[in-house]
Design a protein around this motif. Structure first.
Motif, mmCIF file in Angstrom:
data_model
loop_
_atom_site.group_PDB
_atom_site.id
_atom_site.type_symbol
_atom_site.label_atom_id
_atom_site.label_comp_id
_atom_site.label_asym_id
_atom_site.label_seq_id
_atom_site.Cartn_x
_atom_site.Cartn_y
_atom_site.Cartn_z
ATOM 1 N N ASP A 86 0.826 -1.207 0.000
ATOM 2 C CA ASP A 86 0.000 0.000 0.000
ATOM 3 C C ASP A 86 0.861 1.258 0.000
ATOM 4 O O ASP A 86 0.571 2.221 -0.692
ATOM 5 N N GLU A 87 1.909 1.252 0.826
ATOM 6 C CA GLU A 87 2.867 2.359 0.886
ATOM 7 C C GLU A 87 4.254 1.756 0.791
ATOM 8 O O GLU A 87 4.578 0.826 1.515
ATOM 9 N N GLN A 88 5.056 2.301 -0.093
ATOM 10 C CA GLN A 88 6.383 1.747 -0.323
ATOM 11 C C GLN A 88 7.401 2.863 -0.414
ATOM 12 O O GLN A 88 7.151 3.885 -1.049
ATOM 13 N N THR A 89 8.545 2.667 0.240
ATOM 14 C CA THR A 89 9.623 3.644 0.206
ATOM 15 C C THR A 89 10.757 3.109 -0.662
ATOM 16 O O THR A 89 11.191 1.975 -0.501
ATOM 17 N N ILE A 90 11.214 3.958 -1.569
ATOM 18 C CA ILE A 90 12.345 3.624 -2.428
ATOM 19 C C ILE A 90 13.453 4.621 -2.117
ATOM 20 O O ILE A 90 13.256 5.829 -2.230
ATOM 21 N N LYS A 91 14.610 4.107 -1.701
ATOM 22 C CA LYS A 91 15.754 4.964 -1.384
ATOM 23 C C LYS A 91 16.762 4.859 -2.515
ATOM 24 O O LYS A 91 17.193 3.769 -2.877
ATOM 25 N N ILE A 92 17.129 6.023 -3.056
ATOM 26 C CA ILE A 92 18.055 6.082 -4.189
ATOM 27 C C ILE A 92 19.216 6.987 -3.814
ATOM 28 O O ILE A 92 19.013 8.099 -3.329
ATOM 29 N N ARG A 93 20.423 6.501 -4.055
ATOM 30 C CA ARG A 93 21.626 7.299 -3.797
ATOM 31 C C ARG A 93 22.323 7.573 -5.125
ATOM 32 O O ARG A 93 22.750 6.643 -5.813
ATOM 33 N N LEU A 94 22.407 8.837 -5.477
ATOM 34 C CA LEU A 94 23.028 9.232 -6.741
ATOM 35 C C LEU A 94 24.543 9.290 -6.599
ATOM 36 O O LEU A 94 25.068 9.540 -5.517
ATOM 37 N N GLU A 95 25.213 9.082 -7.725
ATOM 38 C CA GLU A 95 26.674 9.109 -7.760
ATOM 39 C C GLU A 95 27.140 10.282 -8.611
ATOM 40 O O GLU A 95 26.412 10.796 -9.447
#
Length: 140
Positions: free
Chosen positions: A125-134
């Motif tokens: 229902d709720e989802q967290t996506i963590k993205i780390r840029l380079e």
């Protein structure tokens, strides 16, 4: 005239039988296929919280463009490709609401950072996506 009448009557009977058969097939698809078998809920949607950080210190990236792409499947019409463009806030967070469950492409473009793109499965229902840029590679 008699043979024409028989041919039209046969066509009418075949057409009606086809509609009855099609209706029974479609009606059977809506029923429970069996105990314990769960069908995926294609009408369910999810809220994606996309957190963008960058660099060694994992600092939040403000005003990054986050593109969320997904496909809305239709039974009677052509599938629809949808794209959302969201900007991150000061905390580096972008929220995408009403995303149908399934495969989702998340792409991030931020000035001074390498462009990011990856497919994710939206299953909750709720989802967290963590993205780390380079940092981008030096080309000179």
């Amino acid at each position: 005239m008699g043979s024409r009448f028989l041919k039209s009557t046969k066509r009418l009977i075949v057409t009606i039988a086809s509609f009855v058969l099609l209706g029974s097939i479609l009606g059977a698809q809506g029923k429970d296929p069996g105990k314990g078998a769960q069908q995926p809920d294609h009408n369910a949607s999810t809220q994606l919280r996309i957190e963008i950080t960058a660099g060694e210190k994992a600092a939040p990236v403000e005003m990054a463009s986050v593109y969320v792409r997904y496909v809305v499947k239709h039974t009677m019409a052509k599938d629809e490709n949808i794209e959302m463009n969201i900007k991150t806030n000061k905390e580096g967070v972008a929220i995408a609401n009403g995303i149908p469950r399934g495969k989702v492409l998340v792409q991030v473009i931020a000035e001074g950072w390498k462009t990011f793109g990856k497919w994710y499965d939206a299953t909750e229902d709720e989802q967290t996506i963590k993205i780390r840029l380079e940092k981008p590679p030096r080309w000179f």
